[in-house]
Design a protein around this motif. Structure first.
Motif, PDB file in Angstrom:
ATOM      1  N   ILE A 167       3.881  -3.786 -10.014  1.00 21.17           N
ATOM      2  CA  ILE A 167       3.891  -3.815  -8.551  1.00 21.17           C
ATOM      3  C   ILE A 167       3.908  -5.269  -8.090  1.00 21.17           C
ATOM      4  N   ALA A 168       4.810  -5.587  -7.190  1.00 22.79           N
ATOM      5  CA  ALA A 168       5.000  -6.982  -6.789  1.00 22.79           C
ATOM      6  C   ALA A 168       3.721  -7.596  -6.230  1.00 22.79           C
TER       7      ALA A 168
ATOM      8  N   PRO B 184      -5.739   1.449   4.320  1.00 21.28           N
ATOM      9  CA  PRO B 184      -5.368   0.253   3.561  1.00 21.28           C
ATOM     10  C   PRO B 184      -5.554  -1.019   4.367  1.00 21.28           C
ATOM     11  N   ASP B 185      -5.645  -2.125   3.641  1.00 18.10           N
ATOM     12  CA  ASP B 185      -5.651  -3.438   4.273  1.00 18.10           C
ATOM     13  C   ASP B 185      -4.247  -4.011   4.071  1.00 18.10           C
ATOM     14  N   VAL B 186      -4.068  -4.838   3.072  1.00 16.32           N
ATOM     15  CA  VAL B 186      -2.734  -5.315   2.724  1.00 16.32           C
ATOM     16  C   VAL B 186      -2.151  -4.441   1.614  1.00 16.32           C
TER      17      VAL B 186
ATOM     18  N   PHE C 262      -2.098   4.376  -1.764  1.00 19.39           N
ATOM     19  CA  PHE C 262      -0.867   5.173  -1.683  1.00 19.39           C
ATOM     20  C   PHE C 262       0.240   4.564  -2.546  1.00 19.39           C
ATOM     21  N   ILE C 263       0.401   3.245  -2.487  1.00 20.14           N
ATOM     22  CA  ILE C 263       1.447   2.585  -3.272  1.00 20.14           C
ATOM     23  C   ILE C 263       1.113   2.645  -4.762  1.00 20.14           C
TER      24      ILE C 263
ATOM     25  N   LEU D 121       3.776  -0.347   2.206  1.00 24.87           N
ATOM     26  CA  LEU D 121       5.052  -0.472   1.494  1.00 24.87           C
ATOM     27  C   LEU D 121       5.768  -1.746   1.916  1.00 24.87           C
ATOM     28  N   MET D 122       5.686  -2.063   3.206  1.00 24.65           N
ATOM     29  CA  MET D 122       6.263  -3.317   3.702  1.00 24.65           C
ATOM     30  C   MET D 122       5.634  -4.515   3.006  1.00 24.65           C
TER      31      MET D 122
END
Length: 598
Positions: free
Chosen positions: A41-42, A356-358, A362-363, A483-484
């Protein structure tokens, strides 16, 4: 009275120490597996938001800035722990994630040991397994955030505090209907008191709202039903306070030496209170300045806006007081709206959704089989089970008073500000023991066909479950924002193609997010696809006219393709929002338009 029964030291013939070790090993396996699954994950490679701030802060500390040069605005313990790992362990992000997996595994063992002090071994094993397999706990242990460290400290605090109680308090044993005498004092009870004070102090330096717990512990020590003399109670309270002072006094003195004002923690309470309670508050985090969601801006924005309104320079404490005063002023203007907001935030606290925060659970679930398989085990199930356990054990309220008070004060602390999943996570170790004893007592009652005592716990659990699944949060919007953020991380790594793919996916999920369209526009601009960049930047500005970065890059794109008059409009718009914006001033001079004098 009877001594501890055999089941207090073993279960099905398995020694308790072996069961505890098995819990820790299982927790570690789950966490390490999840780390491996989510390594691509990036946002786990290119840190964003608080994670990036903590990491950069830790690098600065490790490079020699151990004392620092400003008062603390964010809780300092976590970056100092990271700095120690960097300096003496040579670790980077992967090593930090592995270390936190160890923290999380040890927390499971400590929580099981704490549960054993009040509910026995059977409930203790179940509590440890619940914590080991709790999906949000696995997730938080795998990201660069202070949640993992705070969880370890809290579980340690529970173990130390309940160890004091176990040595002083004679409790009824539900299984044998006898009285279990206090544990033998193999370890001096004063030592547990000192450890509890040290851990509480460290927790305050990790979670500032733990400050509200400090008065509770001395009160509890004097209230705790026991034959202990007043002199011994003073000794216990004094030892605990000593532990607190040893941790917090140096921090307060450091802040005083750098800012002229003593504070045992940080100076961000005022801005955070305003974010959670202003007349436009939604219950979740929204920055003081749109587009400034990162800690890079949080402190400077709070100072700049406060000083601009007050018309003079302000100290860190004065800035915090300004935002508190502004909050109460807006609350007085619309008290009914604020009370409604408090009810909404209270419902948010028990909601199943992990705000979520940042980064986002979910991701991570999209990448991790472990998190997918355990996705059912989250707050929406924990809260009803814990409610059942609280009702089932209500006759033991004197013994459990500390846990009740810790839960109540933490709920008040969370509701008083704003809701994020990681902010409410301290409730998890406090609720799991009740969930575990609730399940064990439920199975016992069913096995013995004792139906009558179950109706009240079951009704309570059903009511809490219904509340937990009320549609309160804009879940699709929040997940799309997460996701963004992954797309932004990919872009910062230089992988613009992957970034655009993730951002387009976010935009399809929720097309009305200004930041998503801004980031898409910026990514297309970097690729040289100016028309697509303009399309998304225009949409971003339409959605959020005051988004400075979107205005600026849109103006640059328009200028690049020769649409100078339109570019001037957006450059001028920037200066109405931020009169000192140097880039907009230079652009207007370059285009021959109006620019305020330097």
């Amino acid at each position: 009275t009877t001594p501890h029964r055999q089941s207090d030291s073993d279960l099905l013939g398995v020694p308790s120490w072996l069961l505890m070790a098995a819990i820790g090993i299982l927790a570690l396996i789950l966490r390490l597996t999840c780390l491996a699954e989510t390594a691509s994950i990036a946002s786990t490679q290119q840190l964003l938001g608080d994670a990036a701030t903590y990491y950069a802060w830790a690098e600065k500390i490790a490079s020699g800035s151990w004392y620092g040069d400003t008062t603390f605005y964010q809780a300092p313990l976590y970056p100092y722990v990271l700095a120690v790992l960097m300096k003496f362990g040579g670790v980077a992000v992967p090593g930090i994630r592995i270390t936190q997996a160890l923290f999380g595994s040890l927390a499971c063992v400590l929580l099981a040991a704490a549960t054993k002090k009040v509910f026995g071994l059977r409930a203790a094993v179940l509590a440890g397994l619940m914590m080991a397999a709790y999906a949000p706990a696995i997730y938080y242990d795998g990201i660069v955030q202070k949640t993992s460290l705070a969880s370890l400290l809290l579980c340690g605090l529970l173990w130390a505090s309940l160890s004091i109680q176990a040595r002083l308090f004679s409790r009824a044993d539900d299984a044998s209907q006898t009285v279990v005498t206090p544990e033998p004092r193999k370890t001096p009870v004063l030592l547990f008191s000192l450890v509890a004070g040290l851990l509480l102090g460290l927790l305050v330096l990790t979670r500032e709202n733990a400050l509200l717990w400090i008065p509770l512990f001395p009160i509890w020590l004097f209230w705790l039903p026991s034959s202990l003399s007043r002199r011994h109670r003073f000794a216990l309270a004094g030892t605990m306070v000593l532990g607190l002072v040893l941790v917090l006094l140096p921090v307060a003195a450091r802040n005083g030496s750098l800012g002229g004002e003593w504070s045992p923690t940080t100076f961000q309470a005022g801005p955070n209170f305003y974010i959670g309670n202003n007349m436009h508050a939604s219950g979740i985090y929204e920055p003081l300045v749109p587009g400034h969601e990162t800690p890079v801006y949080e402190r400077s924005d709070a100072h700049r806006l406060a000083e601009r309104e007050m018309g003079r320079d302000l100290s860190a404490r004065e800035v915090s007081r300004f935002w508190f005063a502004k909050s109460w002023s807006e609350i007085r203007q619309a008290p009914r709206s604020w009370i409604s907001l408090l009810f909404q935030k209270t419902a948010m606290v028990v909601n199943h959704f992990e705000v979520p925060d940042v980064e986002s659970l979910f991701i991570h679930q999209q990448y991790s089989v472990v998190l997918k398989l355990l996705s059912f085990w989250q707050f929406g199930l924990l809260a009803p089970l814990a409610a059942m356990g609280i009702v089932l054990t209500r006759e033991r309220w004197k013994e459990l008073a500390l846990l009740y008070a810790l839960i109540a004060i933490m709920v008040i602390a969370i509701v008083g500000f704003f809701i994020l999943g990681r902010y409410r996570f301290p409730l998890v170790p406090l609720l799991i023991p009740f969930a575990a004893v609730g399940v064990t007592q439920l199975f016992k009652a069913v096995a013995q066909r004792q139906w009558r005592p179950l109706w009240m716990p079951l009704v309570t659990g059903i009511i809490v479950a219904i509340i937990s699944y009320l549609p309160i949060h804009a879940e699709n919007h929040l997940n799309a924002s997460s996701l963004m953020n992954v797309g932004v991380a990919a872009g910062e790594q230089g992988d613009l193609r992957s970034a655009i793919k993730l951002l387009e996916q976010s935009d399809r999920m929720q097309p009305d997010i200004a930041e998503t369209n801004y980031n898409l526009g910026f990514a297309y601009k970097q690729l040289g696809q100016i028309q697509l960049a303009i399309e998304h930047l225009v949409k971003a500005v339409q959605l959020e006219p005051d988004l400075l970065t979107a205005n600026f890059h849109l103006a640059e794109c328009l200028e690049q393709i020769g649409r100078f008059e339109e570019a001037r409009v957006f450059y001028t718009n920037i200066l109405t929002i931020e009169p000192q914006h140097a880039g907009a001033k230079r652009a207007l001079k370059r285009l021959g338009g109006y620019a305020p004098q330097e």
